[in-house]
Design an enzyme around this catalytic site. Sequence first.
Site, PDB file in Angstrom:
ATOM      1  CB  THR A  99      -0.918   0.008   1.235  1.00 36.60           C
ATOM      2  OG1 THR A  99      -1.687  -1.198   1.252  1.00 36.60           O
ATOM      3  CG2 THR A  99      -1.860   1.197   1.209  1.00 36.60           C
ATOM      4  CG  LEU A 173     -10.754  -0.563  -4.883  1.00 37.79           C
ATOM      5  CD1 LEU A 173     -11.995   0.288  -4.605  1.00 37.79           C
ATOM      6  CD2 LEU A 173     -11.079  -1.687  -5.861  1.00 37.79           C
ATOM      7  CE  LYS A 174      -5.077  -2.565   1.337  1.00 42.05           C
ATOM      8  NZ  LYS A 174      -3.661  -2.920   1.360  1.00 42.05           N
ATOM      9  CG  LEU A 175      -5.212   4.887  -0.818  1.00 42.65           C
ATOM     10  CD1 LEU A 175      -4.912   6.233  -1.455  1.00 42.65           C
ATOM     11  CD2 LEU A 175      -4.358   4.677   0.427  1.00 42.65           C
TER      12      LEU A 175
END
Length: 303
Positions: A99, A173-175
């Site tokens: 990340t 999208l991970k955030l």
Amino acid sequence: MTGAGGAAAPVVAVLGTGVMGAGMVASLRRAGLPVRMWNRDGRKARALTGTGAEAFDSPAEAAAGADVVLTVLLDADAVIDVIRRAAPAAGTPWLQCATVGLAGVDRVIAVAGELGLVLVDSPVLGTRKPAADGALVLLASGPEEIRARLAPVCDAIGRRTLWLGEAGAGSRLKLACNAWIFLLTAGVAQSIALARGLGLDPQDFFRAIEGAPVDSAYARAKGAAMLAGDHTVSFALAGAVKDLGLIRSAQQAAGVPDRLTAAVLETMAAAAERVDDAAAVDMAAVLEVLGADPALVPGDGRP
């Protein structure tokens, strides 16, 4: 070594064998893929050689001859430092699973172009157990033509791969996903702390939501760890603080109010200050800064 249909199984270099990387190595080996690995603390990589994976003393040695390079490191600085040291052959697919945030993924994309690597920006959803079980969700973004080559790797480490378009979409999208995970974690801790503060059994909170739309397996698992005082790392507190900072920066860049994130970040950071090593405890330790003051608990005999 060959895979399904007699095709040669891709050789995977795993750079970073911490909590997540170790699980990925185990999953790759269970699927029959050859693995070459490196970790900054070499003992962690050598501890995994029983799986049949090979440990090397440098990123360059691990990446030599690999068909796919997979990075599972802390942040953008570590990722960029290690991939430069690895210097994989031009044209090598690079599955980048850390990340790294908005600014970080831009830097990663630039370095991939500089080194001539085929970047798939693919942070993952899941923690220690899903990594070990090959049950992660990959948020993959990169060239469409690379998907088939990466399928054996993605299928080994994940139960599902979402292809999201050009590199960078996975990190964005991970955030958004982590924002929800951290809010849920803090929310569970807050409800446990409030139940205790009101003189209730926190287990009654979980009984109350059982089977309801607001119930969740994650809340129960994280809540159980909190109630047991079990801080075994699944998602390290230090990583949570780092990721919350990335989320807040992204919200500010997107013009999205960051009030909730700021509150959770402040709370997680306060928890991190209370422990000896925030990288060695799970973010379930956030409960420690949300607990009621014993002097104010109902029934304490106050006049």
